[in-house]
Design a protein around this motif. Structure first.
Motif, mmCIF file in Angstrom:
data_model
loop_
_atom_site.group_PDB
_atom_site.id
_atom_site.type_symbol
_atom_site.label_atom_id
_atom_site.label_comp_id
_atom_site.label_asym_id
_atom_site.label_seq_id
_atom_site.Cartn_x
_atom_site.Cartn_y
_atom_site.Cartn_z
ATOM 1 N N ASN A 24 85.101 27.700 -34.838
ATOM 2 C CA ASN A 24 84.907 26.680 -35.561
ATOM 3 C C ASN A 24 85.110 26.739 -37.107
ATOM 4 O O ASN A 24 85.302 25.686 -37.795
ATOM 5 C CB ASN A 24 83.251 26.261 -35.634
ATOM 6 C CG ASN A 24 82.695 25.665 -34.081
ATOM 7 O OD1 ASN A 24 83.683 24.944 -33.567
ATOM 8 N ND2 ASN A 24 81.644 25.804 -33.786
ATOM 9 N N GLU A 28 88.538 21.416 -39.046
ATOM 10 C CA GLU A 28 87.973 20.777 -40.219
ATOM 11 C C GLU A 28 86.534 20.673 -40.163
ATOM 12 O O GLU A 28 86.044 20.806 -39.273
ATOM 13 C CB GLU A 28 88.893 19.418 -40.235
ATOM 14 C CG GLU A 28 88.570 18.642 -38.764
ATOM 15 C CD GLU A 28 89.318 17.648 -38.541
ATOM 16 O OE1 GLU A 28 88.925 16.546 -38.261
ATOM 17 O OE2 GLU A 28 90.619 18.104 -38.440
ATOM 18 N N ARG A 29 85.959 20.595 -41.439
ATOM 19 C CA ARG A 29 84.361 20.478 -41.527
ATOM 20 C C ARG A 29 84.272 18.905 -41.623
ATOM 21 O O ARG A 29 84.753 18.148 -42.319
ATOM 22 C CB ARG A 29 84.116 21.187 -42.690
ATOM 23 C CG ARG A 29 84.466 22.482 -42.722
ATOM 24 C CD ARG A 29 83.571 23.222 -41.843
ATOM 25 N NE ARG A 29 83.799 24.653 -41.797
ATOM 26 C CZ ARG A 29 82.866 25.521 -40.881
ATOM 27 N NH1 ARG A 29 82.127 25.191 -40.157
ATOM 28 N NH2 ARG A 29 83.180 26.700 -40.926
ATOM 29 N N PRO A 30 82.991 18.677 -40.744
ATOM 30 C CA PRO A 30 82.407 17.278 -41.182
ATOM 31 C C PRO A 30 81.698 17.229 -42.338
ATOM 32 O O PRO A 30 81.287 18.335 -43.035
ATOM 33 C CB PRO A 30 81.331 17.211 -40.129
ATOM 34 C CG PRO A 30 81.740 18.334 -38.857
ATOM 35 C CD PRO A 30 82.725 19.093 -40.011
ATOM 36 N N LYS A 31 81.416 15.970 -42.817
ATOM 37 C CA LYS A 31 81.012 15.762 -44.401
ATOM 38 C C LYS A 31 79.715 16.132 -44.411
ATOM 39 O O LYS A 31 79.249 16.891 -45.421
ATOM 40 C CB LYS A 31 81.381 14.476 -44.886
ATOM 41 C CG LYS A 31 83.040 13.982 -44.943
ATOM 42 C CD LYS A 31 83.267 12.906 -45.350
ATOM 43 C CE LYS A 31 84.798 12.431 -45.122
ATOM 44 N NZ LYS A 31 85.356 12.051 -46.441
ATOM 45 N N LEU A 33 75.481 17.633 -43.875
ATOM 46 C CA LEU A 33 75.306 19.024 -43.366
ATOM 47 C C LEU A 33 74.497 18.710 -41.953
ATOM 48 O O LEU A 33 74.819 19.667 -41.058
ATOM 49 C CB LEU A 33 73.801 19.387 -44.317
ATOM 50 C CG LEU A 33 73.280 20.810 -43.699
ATOM 51 C CD1 LEU A 33 74.317 21.889 -44.091
ATOM 52 C CD2 LEU A 33 72.157 20.924 -44.630
ATOM 53 N N GLN A 35 75.953 16.827 -39.542
ATOM 54 C CA GLN A 35 77.109 16.873 -38.833
ATOM 55 C C GLN A 35 77.752 18.254 -38.444
ATOM 56 O O GLN A 35 78.066 18.544 -37.406
ATOM 57 C CB GLN A 35 78.287 15.991 -39.260
ATOM 58 C CG GLN A 35 77.939 14.467 -39.223
ATOM 59 C CD GLN A 35 79.382 13.737 -39.773
ATOM 60 O OE1 GLN A 35 79.814 14.035 -40.562
ATOM 61 N NE2 GLN A 35 79.312 12.385 -39.200
ATOM 62 N N ARG A 36 77.715 19.166 -39.693
ATOM 63 C CA ARG A 36 78.193 20.413 -39.491
ATOM 64 C C ARG A 36 77.234 21.304 -38.672
ATOM 65 O O ARG A 36 77.775 21.995 -37.996
ATOM 66 C CB ARG A 36 77.906 21.107 -40.890
ATOM 67 C CG ARG A 36 79.333 20.631 -41.902
ATOM 68 C CD ARG A 36 79.268 21.604 -42.945
ATOM 69 N NE ARG A 36 79.540 20.832 -44.123
ATOM 70 C CZ ARG A 36 79.271 21.025 -45.229
ATOM 71 N NH1 ARG A 36 78.834 22.266 -45.821
ATOM 72 N NH2 ARG A 36 79.376 20.526 -46.222
ATOM 73 N N TYR A 39 77.812 20.147 -34.908
ATOM 74 C CA TYR A 39 79.248 20.742 -34.448
ATOM 75 C C TYR A 39 79.390 22.030 -34.377
ATOM 76 O O TYR A 39 79.660 22.788 -33.283
ATOM 77 C CB TYR A 39 80.172 20.434 -35.869
ATOM 78 C CG TYR A 39 81.704 20.818 -35.583
ATOM 79 C CD1 TYR A 39 82.242 19.976 -34.779
ATOM 80 C CD2 TYR A 39 82.282 21.771 -36.223
ATOM 81 C CE1 TYR A 39 83.883 20.227 -34.298
ATOM 82 C CE2 TYR A 39 83.686 22.111 -35.828
ATOM 83 C CZ TYR A 39 84.264 21.120 -35.124
ATOM 84 O OH TYR A 39 85.751 21.584 -34.721
ATOM 85 N N PHE A 40 78.468 22.964 -35.029
ATOM 86 C CA PHE A 40 78.105 24.454 -34.948
ATOM 87 C C PHE A 40 77.654 24.706 -33.689
ATOM 88 O O PHE A 40 77.932 25.692 -32.787
ATOM 89 C CB PHE A 40 77.626 25.063 -36.114
ATOM 90 C CG PHE A 40 77.232 26.599 -35.897
ATOM 91 C CD1 PHE A 40 78.347 27.543 -35.915
ATOM 92 C CD2 PHE A 40 76.117 26.966 -35.607
ATOM 93 C CE1 PHE A 40 78.260 28.804 -35.566
ATOM 94 C CE2 PHE A 40 75.846 28.331 -35.435
ATOM 95 C CZ PHE A 40 76.802 29.342 -35.391
#
Length: 106
Positions: A24, A28-31, A33, A35-36, A39-40
């Motif tokens: 991960n 690319e990182r989502p905008k 916190l 979403q991050r 995603y993680f």
């Protein structure tokens, strides 16, 4: 005794989580916190599951814990998309080799 028998699950969990984090980190990182975090978590869970699956398959064939854990970690790091692409490529190649001529034509 049961504690030692299932100790490999702890290492599969740790290796899967680390591989999920590393895979991960390159994306690319989502905008936001939130979403991050989502995603993680989804990446870590899928990597851990993939690590466990490949560990069990490798352990069935080679019956050694350390190499099986390394194979599981590699597949967890590479990810499910990569493994699916490799399998699909092999299947398409096999279909092309077998289906060179149409058997239903005269």
């Amino acid at each position: 005794m049961n504690e030692l028998k299932n100790s490999y699950l702890f290492w599969v969990l740790i290796v899967g989580l680390v591989a999920g984090f590393l895979s991960n980190a390159k994306d690319e990182r989502p905008k936001s916190l939130k979403q991050r975090f989502i995603y993680f978590v989804t990446g870590a869970i899928s990597s851990t599951f993939l690590c466990w699956m490949t560990y069990e398959i490798a352990f069935y064939y080679i019956a050694q814990q350390n190499p099986s854990l390394a194979i599981g970690g590699f597949f967890a790091w590479r990810g499910a998309e990569w493994a699916t692409a490799i399998v699909d490529k092999a299947i398409y190649a096999k279909i092309e080799n077998l289906g060179g001529s149409d058997d239903f034509k005269n």
